[in-house]
Design an enzyme around this catalytic site. Structure first.
Site, short mmCIF file in Angstrom:
data_model
loop_
_atom_site.label_atom_id
_atom_site.label_comp_id
_atom_site.label_asym_id
_atom_site.label_seq_id
_atom_site.Cartn_x
_atom_site.Cartn_y
_atom_site.Cartn_z
N CYS A 14 64.14 79.73 64.78
CA CYS A 14 63.59 78.73 63.85
C CYS A 14 64.09 77.33 64.15
CB CYS A 14 63.92 79.10 62.41
SG CYS A 14 63.06 80.59 61.91
N HIS A 50 62.09 73.00 58.43
CA HIS A 50 61.49 74.22 58.99
C HIS A 50 60.91 75.03 57.84
CE1 HIS A 50 60.85 78.12 60.52
NE2 HIS A 50 61.91 78.64 59.94
N ASN A 100 55.79 81.43 57.96
CA ASN A 100 56.89 80.96 58.81
C ASN A 100 56.48 81.17 60.27
OD1 ASN A 100 59.19 80.73 60.37
ND2 ASN A 100 60.52 81.84 58.95
N1 ACO Z 1 56.67 92.86 48.45
C1 ACO Z 1 57.17 93.39 47.31
N2 ACO Z 1 58.47 93.67 47.13
C2 ACO Z 1 59.31 93.38 48.15
C3 ACO Z 1 58.86 92.83 49.37
C4 ACO Z 1 57.47 92.57 49.51
N3 ACO Z 1 56.94 92.04 50.61
N4 ACO Z 1 59.92 92.65 50.19
C5 ACO Z 1 61.00 93.06 49.52
N5 ACO Z 1 60.65 93.51 48.29
C6 ACO Z 1 61.50 94.02 47.24
C7 ACO Z 1 62.81 94.56 47.77
O1 ACO Z 1 62.68 95.91 48.17
C8 ACO Z 1 63.73 94.42 46.59
O2 ACO Z 1 63.48 95.47 45.68
P1 ACO Z 1 64.70 96.15 44.86
O3 ACO Z 1 65.28 95.02 44.03
O4 ACO Z 1 64.03 97.20 44.09
O5 ACO Z 1 65.65 96.63 45.90
C9 ACO Z 1 63.23 93.13 45.91
O6 ACO Z 1 61.89 92.94 46.37
C10 ACO Z 1 64.05 91.90 46.25
O7 ACO Z 1 64.27 91.88 47.66
P2 ACO Z 1 65.10 90.74 48.34
O8 ACO Z 1 65.17 91.00 49.80
O9 ACO Z 1 66.39 90.57 47.58
O10 ACO Z 1 64.17 89.47 48.05
P3 ACO Z 1 64.50 87.95 48.15
O11 ACO Z 1 64.31 87.32 46.86
O12 ACO Z 1 65.82 87.71 48.87
O13 ACO Z 1 63.35 87.41 49.12
C11 ACO Z 1 63.03 86.70 51.37
C12 ACO Z 1 63.24 87.89 50.44
C13 ACO Z 1 61.73 86.04 51.00
C14 ACO Z 1 62.95 87.23 52.79
C15 ACO Z 1 64.19 85.69 51.22
O14 ACO Z 1 65.42 86.37 51.22
C16 ACO Z 1 64.24 84.62 52.27
O15 ACO Z 1 63.35 83.81 52.38
N6 ACO Z 1 65.31 84.57 53.10
C17 ACO Z 1 65.51 83.50 54.07
C18 ACO Z 1 64.53 83.55 55.19
C19 ACO Z 1 64.88 82.54 56.25
O16 ACO Z 1 65.24 81.41 55.96
N7 ACO Z 1 64.85 82.94 57.51
C20 ACO Z 1 65.31 82.05 58.55
C21 ACO Z 1 64.26 81.71 59.48
S1 ACO Z 1 63.51 83.10 60.26
C22 ACO Z 1 64.06 83.12 61.92
O17 ACO Z 1 64.95 82.42 62.32
C23 ACO Z 1 63.42 84.09 62.82
#
Ligand code: ACO
Length: 350
Positions: free
Chosen positions: A130, A277, A307
């Site tokens: 990223c 980003h 993304n």
């Molecule tokens: N649809 C429905 N439910 C989902 C989904 C989905 N697509 N994905 C996960 N869930 C569920 C999980 O199973 C979990 O359920 P549980 O509470 O019963 O266990 C719940 O939703 C919450 O999951 P989290 O992973 O805690 O969700 P979060 O709020 O953290 O969001 C996300 C996830 C969007 C990925 C977030 O953590 C995020 O954006 N992180 C940073 C991403 C980033 O900046 N990446 C860097 C760049 S990428 C790169 O460098 C390649």
């Protein structure tokens, strides 16, 4: 002549030349994949995706298309070169940022040299996920600042959709990624107050495993994967510890933007446009709030494209410029955080 000035946060070296962005272009596949489309493939829904990420839709390369990271990169590059008022023969060097190269080797940069029928100029691939486009701009900037090259082509491109786990198992990662490419031409200027004022790059490899595609690799090679025939082997799909990454992202985005501003004696109020980003709209909103920026001072388009990793800043920058959101003399700040972990910022006076 090289002037060196020291700053509280970072050493800033003033060179005879600066680099400025003279051309921008982007390309995304026509195929729109909505959150409802994803809900037909895996256990997810539009409400969850929009609430957690802000994403409404993304572009995925359709089956049978010839698009790939290098092909999309070439399409974006042609536009950027033309808008710079140059031809492919004016380009002295190629920097290609991607985490989804067409091949394990050779890199995508050399494919651009071939696809655009360019002179046998140098080409490198930058593997900083990223942060790839920010790193790429920094590499190009150094070559121009030292006087070595006059025009450098920087491309960020990703073909994510071919390598995602489109089952329930992959839903936490798959819903955020989109395909696309963006490109910029950096050209030499003798005006030290214009163009890229400074770049700031960081890494912290101890967190490499928190956001990774572990295979295939030399350590975990294809025959071994096939022989094991283990359908539970997820190592060739992206793994992300989302919450952990999120927490680090908001801290590092803030830090590296402050570092860039301080290096140039600027304050948040001086920012005309921040292009973070596009990882998650919630991360962008957090950063916006932390710096007290108005909606006009930040540009987000993750809602439409998801993304697109190394392409995301390049696409957003191009789109913002096309929409007339960037004017002469504006302070434009680019900032990124991602796998590695890596992060960085670029401070530009347009
Ligand atoms: N649809 C429905 N439910 C989902 C989904 C989905 N697509 N994905 C996960 N869930 C569920 C999980 O199973 C979990 O359920 P549980 O509470 O019963 O266990 C719940 O939703 C919450 O999951 P989290 O992973 O805690 O969700 P979060 O709020 O953290 O969001 C996300 C996830 C969007 C990925 C977030 O953590 C995020 O954006 N992180 C940073 C991403 C980033 O900046 N990446 C860097 C760049 S990428 C790169 O460098 C390649």
């Amino acid at each position: 002549m090289i002037l060196v000035s020291l700053n509280k946060y970072t050493k800033k070296t003033k060179f005879m030349y600066n680099s400025k962005i003279t051309g921008l272009g982007f390309y995304v596949p026509d195929n729109v994949v909505t959150n409802d489309d994803l809900a037909k493939m895996m256990d997810t829904n539009d409400e969850w995706i929009q609430e957690r990420t802000g994403i409404k839709e993304r572009r995925w390369i359709p089956e049978g298309s010839e698009d790939s990271s290098s092909v999309m990169g070439a399409k974006a590059a042609r536009i950027a070169i033309e808008r710079a008022g140059l031809t492919k023969d004016d380009i002295d060097f190629i920097v290609f940022a991607t985490l989804s190269p067409d091949f394990y080797f050779p890199g995508c940069g050399v494919q651009i040299q071939e696809m655009l029928d360019m002179r046998t100029v140098g080409a490198i691939d930058v593997r900083n996920q990223c942060s790839g486009f920010v790193y790429g701009l920094s590499v190009a900037d150094q070559f121009i600042k030292t006087g070595m090259y006059k025009n450098v082509l920087v491309i960020g491109a990703e073909f994510h959709s071919g390598g995602l786990d489109k089952t329930d198992r992959g839903r936490g990662v798959t819903v955020i990624f989109g395909d696309g490419a963006g490109a910029a031409v950096l050209s030499r200027t003798e005006d030290n107050n214009k163009g890229i004022l400074s770049t700031h790059l960081h890494s912290e490899g101890k967190h490499a495993n928190e956001l990774i595609v572990a295979a295939p690799s030399i350590k975990h090679w294809v025959p071994e994967i096939l022989e094991a025939n283990d359908e539970n082997d997820e190592s060739y799909f992206p793994y992300m510890n989302g919450t952990f990454v999120f927490k680090h992202a908001i801290v590092r985005f803030h830090e590296v933007i402050v570092e860039g501003l301080q290096a140039n004696n600027l304050e948040a109020k001086d920012i005309n446009l921040l292009i973070p980003h596009q990882a998650n709209l919630r991360i962008s909103q957090f950063v916006q709030k932390k710096f007290g920026l108005s909606d006009d001072q930040i540009y987000n388009n993750i809602m439409q494209y998801g993304n697109t990793t190394a392409a995301s800043i390049a696409i957003a920058l191009t789109e913002a410029w096309e929409l007339g959101k960037i004017k002469d003399n504006d302070i434009v700040v680019l900032a990124a955080f991602g796998s590695g972990f890596t992060w960085g910022s670029v401070i530009i006076r347009w």
